[in-house]
Design an enzyme around this catalytic site. Structure first.
Site, PDB file in Angstrom:
ATOM      1  CE  LYS A  22     -89.030 -45.749  34.716  1.00 50.09           C
ATOM      2  NZ  LYS A  22     -88.739 -44.484  35.489  1.00 50.09           N
ATOM      3  NE  ARG A  94     -94.684 -44.455  34.213  1.00 53.06           N
ATOM      4  CZ  ARG A  94     -94.069 -43.882  33.361  1.00 53.06           C
ATOM      5  NH1 ARG A  94     -93.823 -42.722  33.897  1.00 53.06           N
ATOM      6  NH2 ARG A  94     -93.112 -44.295  32.412  1.00 53.06           N
ATOM      7  NE  ARG A 166     -88.476 -38.620  26.658  1.00 50.57           N
ATOM      8  CZ  ARG A 166     -88.373 -39.785  27.963  1.00 50.57           C
ATOM      9  NH1 ARG A 166     -87.746 -40.799  28.038  1.00 50.57           N
ATOM     10  NH2 ARG A 166     -89.464 -39.286  28.994  1.00 50.57           N
ATOM     11  NE  ARG A 177     -90.756 -37.446  32.307  1.00 54.48           N
ATOM     12  CZ  ARG A 177     -89.486 -37.657  31.795  1.00 54.48           C
ATOM     13  NH1 ARG A 177     -89.041 -36.394  31.757  1.00 54.48           N
ATOM     14  NH2 ARG A 177     -89.133 -38.360  31.900  1.00 54.48           N
TER      15      ARG A 177
HETATM   16  P1  AP5 Z   1     -82.886 -44.121  31.621  1.00 51.01           P
HETATM   17  O1  AP5 Z   1     -83.055 -45.550  31.628  1.00 51.01           O
HETATM   18  O2  AP5 Z   1     -83.403 -43.395  30.246  1.00 51.01           O
HETATM   19  O3  AP5 Z   1     -84.363 -43.468  32.700  1.00 51.01           O
HETATM   20  P2  AP5 Z   1     -85.542 -43.974  32.922  1.00 51.01           P
HETATM   21  O4  AP5 Z   1     -85.572 -44.546  34.229  1.00 51.01           O
HETATM   22  O5  AP5 Z   1     -85.805 -45.428  31.665  1.00 51.01           O
HETATM   23  O6  AP5 Z   1     -86.457 -43.010  32.820  1.00 51.01           O
HETATM   24  P3  AP5 Z   1     -87.733 -42.178  31.473  1.00 51.01           P
HETATM   25  O7  AP5 Z   1     -87.706 -41.052  31.998  1.00 51.01           O
HETATM   26  O8  AP5 Z   1     -87.549 -43.092  30.335  1.00 51.01           O
HETATM   27  O9  AP5 Z   1     -88.812 -42.024  32.178  1.00 51.01           O
HETATM   28  P4  AP5 Z   1     -90.209 -41.206  32.130  1.00 51.01           P
HETATM   29  O10 AP5 Z   1     -90.711 -42.553  33.244  1.00 51.01           O
HETATM   30  O11 AP5 Z   1     -90.023 -40.835  33.118  1.00 51.01           O
HETATM   31  O12 AP5 Z   1     -90.647 -41.699  31.134  1.00 51.01           O
HETATM   32  P5  AP5 Z   1     -91.337 -42.262  29.846  1.00 51.01           P
HETATM   33  O13 AP5 Z   1     -91.032 -43.021  28.751  1.00 51.01           O
HETATM   34  O14 AP5 Z   1     -91.551 -44.063  30.886  1.00 51.01           O
HETATM   35  O15 AP5 Z   1     -81.919 -43.300  32.295  1.00 51.01           O
HETATM   36  C1  AP5 Z   1     -81.588 -41.567  32.191  1.00 51.01           C
HETATM   37  C2  AP5 Z   1     -80.344 -40.644  31.820  1.00 51.01           C
HETATM   38  O16 AP5 Z   1     -79.673 -41.167  32.752  1.00 51.01           O
HETATM   39  C3  AP5 Z   1     -80.152 -41.609  31.019  1.00 51.01           C
HETATM   40  O17 AP5 Z   1     -79.075 -40.589  29.864  1.00 51.01           O
HETATM   41  C4  AP5 Z   1     -79.046 -43.037  31.266  1.00 51.01           C
HETATM   42  O18 AP5 Z   1     -77.780 -42.451  30.100  1.00 51.01           O
HETATM   43  C5  AP5 Z   1     -78.445 -42.186  32.549  1.00 51.01           C
HETATM   44  N1  AP5 Z   1     -78.157 -43.503  33.279  1.00 51.01           N
HETATM   45  C6  AP5 Z   1     -78.639 -44.777  33.674  1.00 51.01           C
HETATM   46  N2  AP5 Z   1     -78.455 -44.924  34.362  1.00 51.01           N
HETATM   47  C7  AP5 Z   1     -77.187 -44.482  34.898  1.00 51.01           C
HETATM   48  C8  AP5 Z   1     -76.661 -45.018  35.982  1.00 51.01           C
HETATM   49  N3  AP5 Z   1     -76.847 -46.144  37.139  1.00 51.01           N
HETATM   50  N4  AP5 Z   1     -75.666 -44.044  36.600  1.00 51.01           N
HETATM   51  C9  AP5 Z   1     -75.672 -42.917  35.746  1.00 51.01           C
HETATM   52  N5  AP5 Z   1     -76.521 -42.533  34.841  1.00 51.01           N
HETATM   53  C10 AP5 Z   1     -77.106 -43.080  34.224  1.00 51.01           C
HETATM   54  O19 AP5 Z   1     -92.776 -42.185  30.246  1.00 51.01           O
HETATM   55  C11 AP5 Z   1     -93.439 -40.693  29.572  1.00 51.01           C
HETATM   56  C12 AP5 Z   1     -94.707 -40.155  29.572  1.00 51.01           C
HETATM   57  O20 AP5 Z   1     -95.565 -41.165  28.527  1.00 51.01           O
HETATM   58  C13 AP5 Z   1     -94.648 -39.866  30.903  1.00 51.01           C
HETATM   59  O21 AP5 Z   1     -94.520 -39.054  31.699  1.00 51.01           O
HETATM   60  C14 AP5 Z   1     -96.405 -39.688  30.116  1.00 51.01           C
HETATM   61  O22 AP5 Z   1     -97.384 -39.203  30.373  1.00 51.01           O
HETATM   62  C15 AP5 Z   1     -96.573 -41.212  29.376  1.00 51.01           C
HETATM   63  N6  AP5 Z   1     -96.365 -42.546  30.038  1.00 51.01           N
HETATM   64  C16 AP5 Z   1     -95.399 -44.009  29.716  1.00 51.01           C
HETATM   65  N7  AP5 Z   1     -95.725 -45.045  30.267  1.00 51.01           N
HETATM   66  C17 AP5 Z   1     -97.208 -44.272  30.777  1.00 51.01           C
HETATM   67  C18 AP5 Z   1     -98.148 -45.184  32.771  1.00 51.01           C
HETATM   68  N8  AP5 Z   1     -98.128 -46.055  32.669  1.00 51.01           N
HETATM   69  N9  AP5 Z   1     -99.292 -44.430  32.769  1.00 51.01           N
HETATM   70  C19 AP5 Z   1     -99.795 -42.830  32.511  1.00 51.01           C
HETATM   71  N10 AP5 Z   1     -98.670 -42.557  31.542  1.00 51.01           N
HETATM   72  C20 AP5 Z   1     -97.392 -43.041  30.965  1.00 51.01           C
END
Ligand code: AP5
Length: 226
Positions: A22, A94, A166, A177
């Site tokens: 994402k 979410r 991270r 998660r």
């Molecule tokens: P990446 O693009 O970083 O993946 P992502 O889907 O953004 O994953 P996140 O881990 O950032 O999402 P998340 O939703 O768990 O974390 P967030 O920070 O929002 O890609 C991942 C890896 O794969 C990278 O190395 C990239 O290079 C590689 N890649 C990407 N696309 C690829 C492809 N097509 N092919 C091969 N490789 C690829 O949230 C963190 C924490 O914050 C949560 O756990 C929670 O505690 C809190 N939080 C955030 N939002 C909320 C909410 N709305 N409500 C409550 N708590 C929340």
């Protein structure tokens, strides 16, 4: 605007499990579409670094792989969204209560969503992507040690800043998660399906192919709603 009309703009929600890509796609599409990327996780991590009351409250939930409580997130996101008419919501909503709060906010602003993009992936791939991810904490840009390494190990190609793993990308926290996604976030798939907004993308493809698939799906949705 007359009733039934809506403001032009790209307004998307990116939905999918941790590691589905994402953030990677939101950065690319924000660059090409002019929409602002609003990434909940990045905003929360900024609050943590600045030691704001919100950041301190969110910290224990994030470290445990849990979602941060809805009321905190909704207040934070309302402040981030107001003032923009084109945005990519990366990591919000979410939960169903968050989605209902977003619906109410956007209805009040006269800014309906164009689409909710569901990133479909396979579970083994998610673990490999997250445990190899490197992040620039300042900008949110990510790399992968195997599939997308930086030119110089540990250094961002763009701004020369440090790249880190991270804390919540440790395998045991990633597993938590994913449980949280299944129990609280997956319910948004039928929710947005019922609203006629859901588009499904094969997120197992290479990054440029995923980008092209999203652009194509969004064009179709825009043609459908205009
Ligand atoms: P990446 O693009 O970083 O993946 P992502 O889907 O953004 O994953 P996140 O881990 O950032 O999402 P998340 O939703 O768990 O974390 P967030 O920070 O929002 O890609 C991942 C890896 O794969 C990278 O190395 C990239 O290079 C590689 N890649 C990407 N696309 C690829 C492809 N097509 N092919 C091969 N490789 C690829 O949230 C963190 C924490 O914050 C949560 O756990 C929670 O505690 C809190 N939080 C955030 N939002 C909320 C909410 N709305 N409500 C409550 N708590 C929340």
């Amino acid at each position: 605007m007359t009733p039934g009309e809506h403001a032009p703009g790209v307004r998307l929600v990116f939905l999918g499990p941790p590691g589905a890509g994402k953030g990677t796609q939101a950065q690319v599409l924000a660059g090409t579409s002019g929409a602002v990327q609003i990434a909940t996780g990045d905003i929360l991590r900024r609050h943590r670094r600045d030691r704001t009351p919100l950041g301190l409250e969110a910290q224990s939930f994030m470290d445990a792989g849990k979602l941060v409580p809805d009321d905190l997130i909704v207040r934070m996101m309302e402040a981030e969204i107001v003032g923009h008419d084109s945005f990519i919501l990366d990591g919000f909503p979410r939960t169903v209560p968050q989605a209902e709060a977003l619906d109410a906010l956007l209805a009040g602003l006269g800014l309906p969503l164009v689409a909710v993009v569901l990133f479909e992936t396979d579970r083994a791939e998610l673990m490999a992507r997250l445990t190899g991810r490197l992040t620039n904490e300042r900008t949110g840009r990510t790399y992968h040690v195997v599939t997308d390494p930086p030119k110089v190990a540990g250094v961002d190609d763009d701004d020369g800043g440090p790249l880190v793993t991270r804390p919540d990308d440790r395998p045991e926290t990633v597993a938590k998660r994913l449980v949280e996604y299944d129990s609280l976030t997956a319910a948004l798939v039928p929710y947005y399906g019922a609203h006629g907004l859901l588009v499904r993308i094969d997120a197992m493809q290479a990054v440029p192919a995923v980008t092209a698939a999203i652009e194509d799906a969004v064009r179709r949705r825009e043609a459908h709603v205009s």
